[in-house]
Design an enzyme around this catalytic site. Structure first.
Site, PDB file in Angstrom:
ATOM      1  NE  ARG A  37      -3.849  -2.165   1.816  1.00 50.56           N
ATOM      2  CZ  ARG A  37      -5.069  -2.350   2.201  1.00 50.56           C
ATOM      3  NH1 ARG A  37      -5.033  -1.927   3.441  1.00 50.56           N
ATOM      4  NH2 ARG A  37      -6.270  -2.758   2.479  1.00 50.56           N
ATOM      5  CE  LYS A 198     -22.333 -18.169   6.030  1.00 49.14           C
ATOM      6  NZ  LYS A 198     -22.021 -17.632   7.766  1.00 49.14           N
ATOM      7  N   GLY A 378     -13.652  -3.912   0.739  1.00 51.71           N
ATOM      8  CA  GLY A 378     -15.305  -2.919   0.722  1.00 51.71           C
ATOM      9  C   GLY A 378     -15.680  -2.423  -0.561  1.00 51.71           C
TER      10      GLY A 378
END
Length: 396
Positions: A37, A198, A378
């Site tokens: 990063r 899931k 995210g």
């Protein structure tokens, strides 16, 4: 080209430029253990140095929840960044107070200053207007170069952009441009591979993709839920049976949108989930009550390869089986190598993202062959879900 303001268009010579970067890096015993990063921020920092700007870096580290936590100080990041940059990077143990203001006022053109962890201030995550205004007093121009934090409306990612001319840094631009190329304005046909455990964690992703892509392949544990919704007995496999109605709605939406939705038709099954158990290759329609589907079978991999051979754009999020546990990494690794071959030959644009996805592609040894791999987590997922990201919207 995405309609965001870009750092190349900003007049920065002699100006104080606040740059939001992602320095939430892995550390052990106060030392950075992975500088990926830090390296991602170098092009923007070097661009500003060469342009004669005074670069003030803003970043968060960990989750201190508005408190000062010594182990979450950004001070250990300054020297590794300086080593990569080949120039000094100063650090100030303050964010918006007198020490920070003094440190910024002492800067000369070309200097780089790292401010303390923005999340030490409660106003950061609350996007408190007063905090954002105080941050803005440190600069004349704002640059966001942290796409990974762009899905958060925080003081340093969105609030400060209301007070200063705001631009996208080079890393941010690269991320957005590739995601637009893959999903908003792709070369068709587009094939999406979505895996993971899931369905519940990726309902919005699937709902958005069936409207955007030509072929959607669903693998991993989440495929079991869709198979169950179609009346297939998946035995003891991981399966969210309570989401059968949701799964059927996704299948119907794909049909309505003209999206071909592919599910596994054969599988590698076992009665135990552990490395190298006794396994059996079978049709998904012939899974015993005590067996678990843990990976896609060769017929499924072949069908997926055929779909990708006809594609111009491939998007990947999530492994296709329990890839961390051999031999259930076969489908993921085989498919990854096939995508990599097509991308390397210039046949497709291949874009991937998500932590497990990056790990799987690294395991397959093909990460460098993909057109672009997002490490944004995210933010990548929310973009793929079709959501507006506050940190990006602030730059339009």
């Amino acid at each position: 080209m995405t309609d965001i303001r870009r750092i190349q268009d900003a007049e920065v010579a002699g100006k104080r430029v606040l740059v939001r970067v992602d320095f939430n890096v892995p550390m052990k015993d106060g030392a950075v253990t992975d500088d990926t990063r830090l390296k991602a921020a170098l092009p923007t920092i070097e661009h500003l140095k060469q342009a004669g700007a005074r670069t003030v870096l803003l970043a968060h580290f960990g989750r201190p929840k508005g408190q000062r936590v010594d182990e979450m100080s950004l001070e250990p990041v300054a020297q590794p960044l300086a080593d990569l940059l080949g120039d000094p990077v100063d650090f100030v143990d303050d964010i918006t107070g007198a020490d920070a203001l003094e440190a910024v006022s002492d800067m000369s053109d070309g200097d780089v200053l790292l401010i303390q962890n923005t999340r030490f201030e409660a106003g950061e995550e609350k996007n408190d207007p007063a905090f954002a205004e105080a941050l803005a007093k440190l600069g004349d121009v704002y640059v966001n170069d942290a796409f990974s934090a762009a899905h958060r409306a925080h003081g340093s990612t969105e609030g400060v952009a209301k007070h200063l001319p705001a631009y996208a840094g080079l890393s941010m631009q690269r991320e957005i441009d590739h995601l637009v190329q893959a999903l908003e304005a792709p070369e068709r046909p587009v094939v999406a591979l979505v895996g993971g455990a899931k369905v519940s964690t990726k309902i919005e992703l699937l709902e958005n993709l069936v409207k955007k892509v030509d072929v959607l392949f669903v693998g991993g544990g989440m495929a079991n839920t869709l198979l169950h919704a179609k009346g297939v007995n998946v035995g003891a496999s991981l399966c969210e049976k309570d989401l059968a109605d949701t799964a059927r709605a996704i299948l119907a939406a794909a049909e309505t949108a003209g999206c071909q939705l592919i599910l596994p038709n054969d599988a590698l099954v076992a009665t135990e989930f552990k490395p190298h158990p006794e396994t059996r290759l079978t049709s998904v329609n012939d899974v015993a009550e005590n067996e678990m589907i843990l990976d896609c079978g060769p017929a499924t991999i072949t069908a997926l390869a055929v779909a990708m051979d006809g594609a111009k754009t491939v998007i990947w999020n999530g492994p296709l089986g329990a890839f961390e546990t051999p031999p259930f990494d076969t489908a993921t690794v085989t498919a990854a190598k096939h995508v990599a071959d097509l991308a390397r030959e210039g046949e497709i644009v291949a874009v991937a993202g998500g932590g497990d996805t990056v790990a799987a592609l690294n395991q397959a040894g093909v990460a460098d062959d993909f057109t672009f791999i997002s490490t944004a987590g995210g933010a990548f997922l929310e973009w793929m879900e079709g959501k507006a990201l506050p940190g990006v919207e602030a730059l339009r």
